[in-house]
Design an enzyme around this catalytic site. Structure first.
Site, PDB file in Angstrom:
ATOM      1  N   ARG A 192       0.941  -1.271   0.168  1.00  0.00           N
ATOM      2  CA  ARG A 192      -0.311   0.014  -0.090  1.00  0.00           C
ATOM      3  C   ARG A 192       0.948   1.149   0.104  1.00  0.00           C
ATOM      4  NH1 ARG A 192      -3.551  -2.829   3.982  1.00  0.00           N
ATOM      5  NH2 ARG A 192      -5.194  -3.874   2.509  1.00  0.00           N
ATOM      6  N   LYS A 198       3.809  12.062 -11.156  1.00  0.00           N
ATOM      7  CA  LYS A 198       2.915  10.277 -11.812  1.00  0.00           C
ATOM      8  C   LYS A 198       3.503   9.837 -11.793  1.00  0.00           C
ATOM      9  CE  LYS A 198       0.271  14.184 -14.266  1.00  0.00           C
ATOM     10  NZ  LYS A 198      -0.305  15.133 -15.139  1.00  0.00           N
ATOM     11  N   GLU A 255      10.386  18.241 -24.603  1.00  0.00           N
ATOM     12  CA  GLU A 255       9.782  19.301 -22.554  1.00  0.00           C
ATOM     13  C   GLU A 255      10.354  20.234 -21.570  1.00  0.00           C
ATOM     14  OE1 GLU A 255       7.287  16.702 -21.741  1.00  0.00           O
ATOM     15  OE2 GLU A 255       6.899  15.735 -22.283  1.00  0.00           O
ATOM     16  N   LYS A 261       8.542  23.727 -13.191  1.00  0.00           N
ATOM     17  CA  LYS A 261       7.355  22.687 -12.857  1.00  0.00           C
ATOM     18  C   LYS A 261       6.542  21.950 -11.482  1.00  0.00           C
ATOM     19  CE  LYS A 261       5.969  17.528 -13.639  1.00  0.00           C
ATOM     20  NZ  LYS A 261       6.077  16.490 -14.683  1.00  0.00           N
ATOM     21  N   GLU A 263      -3.968  17.763 -10.664  1.00  0.00           N
ATOM     22  CA  GLU A 263      -3.804  18.240 -12.012  1.00  0.00           C
ATOM     23  C   GLU A 263      -5.703  18.583 -11.838  1.00  0.00           C
ATOM     24  OE1 GLU A 263      -1.990  16.117 -15.741  1.00  0.00           O
ATOM     25  OE2 GLU A 263      -3.356  16.240 -16.699  1.00  0.00           O
ATOM     26  N   ARG A 289      -2.498  22.507 -13.356  1.00  0.00           N
ATOM     27  CA  ARG A 289      -1.286  21.103 -13.717  1.00  0.00           C
ATOM     28  C   ARG A 289      -1.129  20.389 -15.460  1.00  0.00           C
ATOM     29  NH1 ARG A 289       1.415  15.630 -10.768  1.00  0.00           N
ATOM     30  NH2 ARG A 289       2.476  15.307 -12.387  1.00  0.00           N
ATOM     31  N   ASN A 291       0.329  19.190 -20.339  1.00  0.00           N
ATOM     32  CA  ASN A 291       0.036  19.444 -21.060  1.00  0.00           C
ATOM     33  C   ASN A 291       0.533  19.323 -22.841  1.00  0.00           C
ATOM     34  OD1 ASN A 291      -0.773  15.976 -20.752  1.00  0.00           O
ATOM     35  ND2 ASN A 291      -1.772  17.302 -18.877  1.00  0.00           N
ATOM     36  N   HIS A 342       0.786  17.429 -25.898  1.00  0.00           N
ATOM     37  CA  HIS A 342       0.676  16.255 -25.343  1.00  0.00           C
ATOM     38  C   HIS A 342      -0.575  15.233 -26.280  1.00  0.00           C
ATOM     39  CE1 HIS A 342       4.093  16.314 -22.810  1.00  0.00           C
ATOM     40  NE2 HIS A 342       3.694  15.598 -22.562  1.00  0.00           N
ATOM     41  N   HIS A 353       0.326  12.200 -27.947  1.00  0.00           N
ATOM     42  CA  HIS A 353       0.435  10.810 -27.893  1.00  0.00           C
ATOM     43  C   HIS A 353      -0.278  10.277 -28.034  1.00  0.00           C
ATOM     44  CE1 HIS A 353       0.771  11.912 -22.988  1.00  0.00           C
ATOM     45  NE2 HIS A 353       1.824  11.396 -23.565  1.00  0.00           N
ATOM     46  N   HIS A 409       9.099   9.797 -27.559  1.00  0.00           N
ATOM     47  CA  HIS A 409       7.824  10.631 -26.507  1.00  0.00           C
ATOM     48  C   HIS A 409       8.299  11.588 -27.277  1.00  0.00           C
ATOM     49  CE1 HIS A 409       5.284  12.329 -24.019  1.00  0.00           C
ATOM     50  NE2 HIS A 409       6.344  12.896 -23.208  1.00  0.00           N
TER      51      HIS A 409
HETATM   52  N1  GLY Z   1       4.709  15.116 -17.124  1.00  0.00           N
HETATM   53  C1  GLY Z   1       3.013  15.849 -17.111  1.00  0.00           C
HETATM   54  C2  GLY Z   1       2.749  15.956 -15.463  1.00  0.00           C
HETATM   55  O1  GLY Z   1       3.513  15.690 -14.964  1.00  0.00           O
HETATM   56  O2  GLY Z   1       1.403  16.501 -15.029  1.00  0.00           O
END
Ligand code: GLY
Length: 375
Positions: free
Chosen positions: A127, A149, A191, A233, A243, A247, A251, A254, A258, A272
């Protein structure tokens, strides 16, 4: 030799989840010393991949050894395909077999794939156990290792299974970047460029001036850009960890990127960062298509990407043959920002002025896709 010129950025998430990102040279050599205060007992398991292990594992193990920290390593296959349910199960079983306890700390040495996978394993094992990230690619240093993430892919889309689980420490060793291929350095740069396009015109101008130096190996330029990106960031994550709004700006590019990665089945046809680069150009073009900007910046953005060695449009060989507009829309609807079938995009009024646009009409998206080369 003592550790010199290392910079620390704090990710401020309250008492229990705040952590430092350390950026500098020779951090692998000092990893044992830096990680030791986070361990309850002198023991850790390193999770890494075959390629990274060959280059950096011995140095990391030596650093732990010098500090009297017992460590074993789990070495997984490299590549996006490892972000799978099967690999997650394998990793969890191995961690359990090594006797990792709830109060232990897992050390994750690798790029975005290993970071996401092992971070997710840490989030679920007993957990939740703590983990430390030692990101070995630019992409991982400026994005995926920061912000908590974690996750794996589903055949239906990228990162569809995962959890927010913050690391206890991030060690971004600038020297490690020397071992990357040109293609992955350029991919990681996408990025970095993203942070400038989101909200930092000053950084954008700095990158136009210094981007090539960074690509060509200038350590000071690399450290400056990694620190700037992590600060940006950390600032966004501290305001919106899970998010709910802000946040989503991270993206930028993306949703398109994606979808292109899904089209190329997450293969080497498109890495990527290349997907993000082409996706960011599409996001600016879509913003212009919708009347949110006059398109003035697009040529300069594309020119800079070309100078850096990044693809900047749909003619990129790895994308051929392009999917139909209908198929592209289907991929894009898998985006985690989609709510009740309504699409959300990160758009921009200009360089450094991006914003979140909700409820974008699917017909407008299709019209835009058809206006590009998707038939
Ligand atoms: N890679 C986008 C984020 O971490 O929110």
């Amino acid at each position: 030799m003592p550790l010199k010129n290392c910079q620390t950025i704090r990710v401020d998430l309250g008492e229990s989840r705040s952590y430092d990102i350390m950026v500098g040279s020779r951090l692998i050599e000092f990893a044992g010393k830096l990680i030791e205060p986070h361990l309850k007992r002198p023991f850790t398991i390193i999770v890494t991949d075959e390629n990274v292990a060959e280059q950096h594992l011995a140095d990391l193990q030596a650093s732990f050894g010098n500090q009297g920290i017992e460590c074993d390593a789990i070495i997984l296959p490299a590549g996006e395909k490892s972000k799978s349910m099967t690999m997650l199960a394998t990793l969890l079983e191995k961690l359990i077999a090594y006797g990792v306890e709830r109060s232990d700390v897992i050390t994750v040495l690798g790029g975005g794939v290993i970071g996401d996978l092992a971070g997710f394993a840490a989030a679920t094992l007993r957990r939740g156990v703590d983990f430390i990230q030692i990101p070995t690619s630019i992409l991982a240093q400026v994005d995926s290792s920061v912000g908590g993430k974690t996750g794996i892919n589903s055949p239906q889309g990228k990162n569809l299974i995962g959890a927010f689980h913050q690391p206890k420490l991030v060690l971004a060793d600038i020297d490690i970047l020397d071992t990357l291929s040109d293609r992955h350095i350029c991919g990681g740069y996408a990025e970095i460029f993203k942070y400038a396009l989101i909200n930092d015109p000053e950084f954008y101008n700095w990158l136009l001036e210094n981007g090539e130096k960074l690509i060509n190996g200038d350590k000071a330029a690399r450290q400056y850009a990694v620190v700037k990106s992590c600060q940006s960031k950390a600032n966004i994550v501290a305001q919106d960890e899970k998010e709910h709004g802000l946040r989503a700006l991270l993206n930028l590019g993306h949703t398109f990127g994606h979808a292109l990665e899904a089209h190329t089945q997450y293969s080497d046809r498109l890495i990527h960062g290349e997907g993000v680069a082409i996706g960011m150009v599409l996001a600016f073009e879509f913003s212009s298509f919708l009347g949110f900007n006059n398109g003035a910046d697009i040529a300069a953005i594309k020119q800079h990407m070309q100078k850096i060695g990044l693809p900047n449009d749909l003619s990129f060989e790895g994308l051929q043959p392009l999917p139909s507009a209908k198929q592209m829309l289907k991929y894009m609807l898998q985006d985690k920002k989609t709510e009740q079938g309504e699409m959300t995009f990160i758009l921009a009024n200009a360089v450094g002025k991006s914003f979140v646009e909700k409820n974008v009409d699917q017909q407008l998206v299709t019209n835009f896709l058809k206006s590009k080369s998707f038939k």
